[in-house]
Design a protein around this motif. Structure first.
Motif, PDB file in Angstrom:
ATOM      1  N   LEU A   1       0.806  -1.224   0.000  1.00 40.09           N
ATOM      2  CA  LEU A   1       0.000   0.000   0.000  1.00 40.09           C
ATOM      3  C   LEU A   1       0.840   1.276   0.000  1.00 40.09           C
TER       4      LEU A   1
ATOM      5  N   ASP B   1       2.709   2.405  -2.263  1.00 39.95           N
ATOM      6  CA  ASP B   1       2.816   3.017  -3.590  1.00 39.95           C
ATOM      7  C   ASP B   1       1.449   3.534  -4.051  1.00 39.95           C
ATOM      8  N   PRO B   2       1.385   4.764  -4.571  1.00 39.12           N
ATOM      9  CA  PRO B   2       0.101   5.322  -5.008  1.00 39.12           C
ATOM     10  C   PRO B   2      -0.566   4.542  -6.147  1.00 39.12           C
TER      11      PRO B   2
ATOM     12  N   ARG C   1      -0.432   1.287  -6.584  1.00 36.35           N
ATOM     13  CA  ARG C   1      -1.047   0.100  -5.994  1.00 36.35           C
ATOM     14  C   ARG C   1      -2.271   0.462  -5.163  1.00 36.35           C
ATOM     15  N   ARG C   2      -2.218   1.599  -4.477  1.00 30.86           N
ATOM     16  CA  ARG C   2      -3.412   2.045  -3.728  1.00 30.86           C
ATOM     17  C   ARG C   2      -4.557   2.341  -4.683  1.00 30.86           C
TER      18      ARG C   2
ATOM     19  N   ILE D   1      -6.120  -0.948  -5.690  1.00 31.57           N
ATOM     20  CA  ILE D   1      -6.972  -1.455  -4.609  1.00 31.57           C
ATOM     21  C   ILE D   1      -8.284  -0.677  -4.561  1.00 31.57           C
ATOM     22  N   HIS D   2      -8.187   0.636  -4.694  1.00 30.78           N
ATOM     23  CA  HIS D   2      -9.397   1.470  -4.689  1.00 30.78           C
ATOM     24  C   HIS D   2     -10.335   1.068  -5.828  1.00 30.78           C
TER      25      HIS D   2
ATOM     26  N   LEU E   1      -6.574  -6.859   3.900  1.00 30.39           N
ATOM     27  CA  LEU E   1      -6.778  -5.471   4.292  1.00 30.39           C
ATOM     28  C   LEU E   1      -7.321  -5.388   5.711  1.00 30.39           C
TER      29      LEU E   1
END
Length: 112
Positions: free
Chosen positions: A15, A17-18, A20-21, A24-25, A79
């Motif tokens: 999480l 790294d932007p 990868r975030r 996930i989002h 998560l």
């Protein structure tokens, strides 16, 4: 260290790294193909695939291939490990902040 949980290292690394975030989002809305996930990111597909590999090796996402199309979906359980840890830490710090506020209020009332 009392609260050292190796699974947290993997989750927080993934999480960190932007890109990868953002994946996930996006997967929070439902499964998506690799091509769909890659569209908003300005990078070559092999570079983007490395991000997916970090997420998948960390257990945050899983994927399956049908023909030539690879589809990804989120794995909420990993998560939840991070969410539980963050909730416990929040409770500790909220308690500390409350004790500090009480202490400051007591000092202020003693000075009056």
């Amino acid at each position: 260290m009392d609260n050292y949980i190796p699974a947290l290292d993997v989750v927080f690394h993934a999480l960190a790294d932007p890109t990868r975030r953002a994946v996930i989002h996006r997967l929070g809305s439902g499964e998506a193909t690799v091509s769909e996930l890659a569209i908003p990111h300005n990078m070559a597909l092999p570079s983007f695939m490395k991000h997916l590999q970090v997420l998948e090796s960390g257990g945050l996402i899983k994927s399956h291939k049908t023909g030539r199309v690879r589809t990804c979906q989120i794995v909420p359980l990993k998560l939840a490990v991070a969410e539980t840890w963050i909730s416990k830490e929040r409770a500790v710090w909220e308690g500390r902040a409350e004790r500090l506020a009480n202490y400051v209020e007591n000092i202020a009332s003693e000075k009056k």
